[in-house]
Structures are given as C-alpha cells and as structure tokens.
Write an enzyme that holds these catalytic residues in place. Structure first.
Site, PDB file in Angstrom:
ATOM      1  N   PRO A  61       0.834  -1.204   0.000  1.00  0.00           N
ATOM      2  CA  PRO A  61       0.000   0.000   0.000  1.00  0.00           C
ATOM      3  C   PRO A  61       0.872   1.258   0.000  1.00  0.00           C
ATOM      4  CG  PRO A  61       0.018  -1.028   2.170  1.00  0.00           C
ATOM      5  CD  PRO A  61       0.728  -1.959   1.253  1.00  0.00           C
ATOM      6  N   CYS A 115       0.546   5.603  -0.466  1.00  0.00           N
ATOM      7  CA  CYS A 115      -0.359   6.748  -0.546  1.00  0.00           C
ATOM      8  C   CYS A 115      -0.213   7.467  -1.882  1.00  0.00           C
ATOM      9  CB  CYS A 115      -0.083   7.715   0.590  1.00  0.00           C
ATOM     10  SG  CYS A 115      -0.550   7.070   2.204  1.00  0.00           S
ATOM     11  N   GLN A 153      -5.561  -1.557   3.134  1.00  0.00           N
ATOM     12  CA  GLN A 153      -4.901  -1.259   4.407  1.00  0.00           C
ATOM     13  C   GLN A 153      -5.763  -0.261   5.164  1.00  0.00           C
ATOM     14  OE1 GLN A 153      -1.432   1.473   4.851  1.00  0.00           O
ATOM     15  NE2 GLN A 153      -0.311  -0.369   5.435  1.00  0.00           N
ATOM     16  N   TYR A 159       2.040   5.763  12.972  1.00  0.00           N
ATOM     17  CA  TYR A 159       0.632   6.163  12.995  1.00  0.00           C
ATOM     18  C   TYR A 159      -0.026   5.672  14.281  1.00  0.00           C
ATOM     19  CZ  TYR A 159       1.749   7.451   8.226  1.00  0.00           C
ATOM     20  OH  TYR A 159       2.337   8.032   7.133  1.00  0.00           O
ATOM     21  N   ARG A 184       8.196   0.872  -4.163  1.00  0.00           N
ATOM     22  CA  ARG A 184       8.694   1.850  -5.142  1.00  0.00           C
ATOM     23  C   ARG A 184       9.006   1.219  -6.497  1.00  0.00           C
ATOM     24  NH1 ARG A 184      10.036   3.501  -0.144  1.00  0.00           N
ATOM     25  NH2 ARG A 184       9.901   5.731   0.367  1.00  0.00           N
TER      26      ARG A 184
END
Length: 378
Positions: A27, A29, A105, A192, A344
C-alpha cells in the site's frame, strides 16, 4: 518453477484465500482524492488495476482511513461511509477480474494526520507539515501529547474515545467486506496511531493503555478483536508492523515477535514487516534492509506453532528495497519470508511481477500478465 511464482494460501479461521503468486503490491499513498471526501477516483482504479494486470498476486490499496480525522492528508482514501463503499466496488471487481486478490490497508494516522501529502504539487509550494484549519486541517489525536513527529501537538484520547475508535475500525472492516475486498491489513506501523500506542516513545499514558507492554499493546489487541468479529471468517486478516523503532527505549523486534504470536491467537494470519516512523529514521538503509525483521517474526510464529503441536498457518511478507526478481526469490528460498511486498519498484514498473516471472524462467503461458498484452511476450 520459482518459489516466488508458486501459488500461496492465506489462512483464515474458516477458509483460505489462494494467491496466484507470492508478490504483494504494498500500500502506497497517492494523495489523489482532490475532493477531500475519501472517495476513490478513476486514478485509484487505474493505479491499482494496472498492477493487477501486471501480475501481482495481491494488490493492497493505500492507507484508507477508518474515520475522517484518521487521514494522513485531506487527500487520502476512507471507508467511513457508503459512498466510499460504492466507489470501491468497481475497483475491487477489476482487480479480481485480472487474477489478483484485492486487499485494503485500514489506517488511522493519529498524531501524524492532517498533513500535506509528500508530493511535488504541495512541496513545490512550500506546503509541508501540518495542514492548518484554514486549509482543511484538523486537530489530531494520539495516545499522549507528543512532539516526536515535529507536527502540531495532538490531543490525547480519552478512554471513551478509544472505545469509539475501536468501533470505528470494526465499522470500516464491515464496509471493506461490502466493497468487495478479500483481505484487510491493519496499519500498525510507521508512527501512525496504533504504532503510537505501541511505542514508549509516543505513549506516556498511565492508565490501562500505557506503561507496560500489556498496556501499550491493548489498543491493537482490541482493534484486532473487533475487526475479526465482523470480518468474514473465510477471509484472512493481516497486520503491518514497524518491527523496530531503531531507537533505544523504543518499540523492538522482540516485542513485535511476541505480539505477532499473541495476535495469531486472535485471528491474524498475515504479517508484513516494515520499520521506523517515529521521529527521524535511525535504522539501516540498503537493499532488503528490513528482511531480518520478517525473518525474526517468521521464526517466532513457527516456534510457537511447533511448541503447540499445530500447523503453522501464518504468512509473513518482507518489504523494503526489494527491487529485483532474483533478490525477491532469494528471500523466499532462504526461508526468511513467505512473500514479498513491492513498493517503489512497482511505482516505476506496473508490470514488475510479470517481468520478474520471465526473469526467473517461468513459462510464457504461466507468466501472470494480462492476456491483452500477449504481443509483448518474449
């Protein structure tokens, strides 16, 4: 046949999810919900769908907030209402039509919420850090007030608000099922909210949600229990951990391994091992730099299963600068993980999995690429 492109099975309490191979799209963003309403857009369909057509076994949608104030940025995805569910359905349907499993996620950013997305359109304007209220930002929440992230100070959650938060995770899990997802990964990494509870660096509470290992892990255990209770028993549940804070006095790989074993008894069967996320990164950097964390958790889960005399149905994935087919294959051949999460490298090459299959000598007819691309076969 390569190990990487052998079929995999993710276990659940009363079922299994079969994957065509052991490659996971991690996952990542996209910061692309320009309406700031958490509703997925055509961009998300194209981005995720391209990787499904490109051969991945599992495609996991980016951090998707369980409540509006849990978004990392105002442009993040969410699963707190029915409009978002409806918009996700064609995305999950397309992913599955291409032979991949569809994962999401679920996340809450806590003190790291309400920030500008780390993308050129914001950075070029000097927009970084916390988003002010006048630009759509909000007051963030956390287990404790902390300056560890270099952002606006969060408001500590009350015990009653923690209970509300746990219910929000469960509600989002129900919506994930309604949206057609096969798999949920609970985001407990990268500084987080859940990680903020786990780490002594960000959790200074003196009640039942802080202090000891037992207190600091309580929130995650409650989240897992609530999610597993509503998530269909035939569907697997996973957790992404920061295996280590890489800081003295922070969260450690030993604690991660212990908690993974405990969560396995609560119905988690898939574990993804990243690291860091609280303050400046102080850990190692280099190809496969987090593989040892996955190896440690895999060994702990295997040892626990052996001690109890049961089959080890846990599945561990490694992530972090895994970029080549040979590197990914070696991780699995070495027994350090059961699958690999590609991040990536998959942004650079949507067909990473299909290309890796050919590099590892898979037959053309077994290469997991979209049939519409047959002219590109070697």
């Amino acid at each position: 046949m390569s190990t990487l492109f052998s079929e995999a099975v993710l276990s659940a309490p009363s079922g299994q999810l079969a994957l065509r191979n052991r490659t996971f799209l991690a996952p990542m963003c996209m910061y692309s919900v320009d309406a700031r309403d958490g509703v997925p857009t055509p961009w998300h369909l194209v981005h995720l769908g391209a990787r499904a057509a490109g051969g991945f076994g599992m495609v996991i949608a980016e951090a998707t907030a369980v409540v509006p104030e849990g978004r990392i940025s105002p442009e993040d995805l969410g699963l707190w209402n029915d409009e978002q569910v409806a918009a996700f359905r064609p995305i999950t349907a397309f992913i599955k039509s291409q032979g991949a499993a569809a994962g999401v996620q679920l996340a809450h950013a806590g003190a790291k919420a309400s920030t500008y997305g780390n993308v050129p359109r914001f950075v070029s304007q000097g927009l970084t850090g916390s988003v002010p209220a006048g630009d759509g930002g909000w007051v963030t929440v956390a287990p404790s007030a902390t300056a560890a992230h270099g952002l606006a100070e969060p408001r500590p959650l009350s015990v009653e608000e923690i209970a509300d938060s746990v219910r929000a995770w469960a509600a989002a899990a129900r919506r994930a099922d309604e949206a057609g997802f096969d798999f949920i990964q609970i985001h407990a990494a990268h500084g987080y909210l859940i990680h903020q509870f786990l780490s002594p660096l960000t959790n200074s509470r003196e009640d039942g949600y802080g202090g000891s290992y037992e207190g600091r892990t309580r929130y995650l255990r409650e989240v897992v229990t609530a999610v597993r209770a509503v998530w269909p028993a035939e569907k697997p549940l996973g957790v992404r951990f920061s295996g280590s804070d890489w800081v003295d006095g922070g969260w450690t790989i030993e604690e991660t391994a212990l908690l993974s074993v405990e969560l396995r008894s609560l119905g988690v069967t898939v574990f993804d091992l990243s690291s860091g996320g609280i303050g400046a990164y102080r850990g190692p950097v280099g190809p496969g730099y987090q593989i040892a964390l996955a190896d440690a958790v895999k060994k702990a889960l295997a040892a626990d299963a052996a001690e109890r005399g049961v089959d080890n149905d846990a599945f561990v994935t490694a992530v972090g600068m895994i970029t080549t087919a040979q590197q990914a294959e070696q991780v699995l051949v070495n027994g350090q993980a059961d699958g690999v999460s590609i991040a990536r490298a998959a942004l650079r090459e949507p067909n990473w999995a299909a290309l890796a299959a050919r590099e590892l000598g898979e037959a053309v007819e077994k290469t997991p690429s979209a049939p519409q691309y047959w002219r590109a076969h070697w």
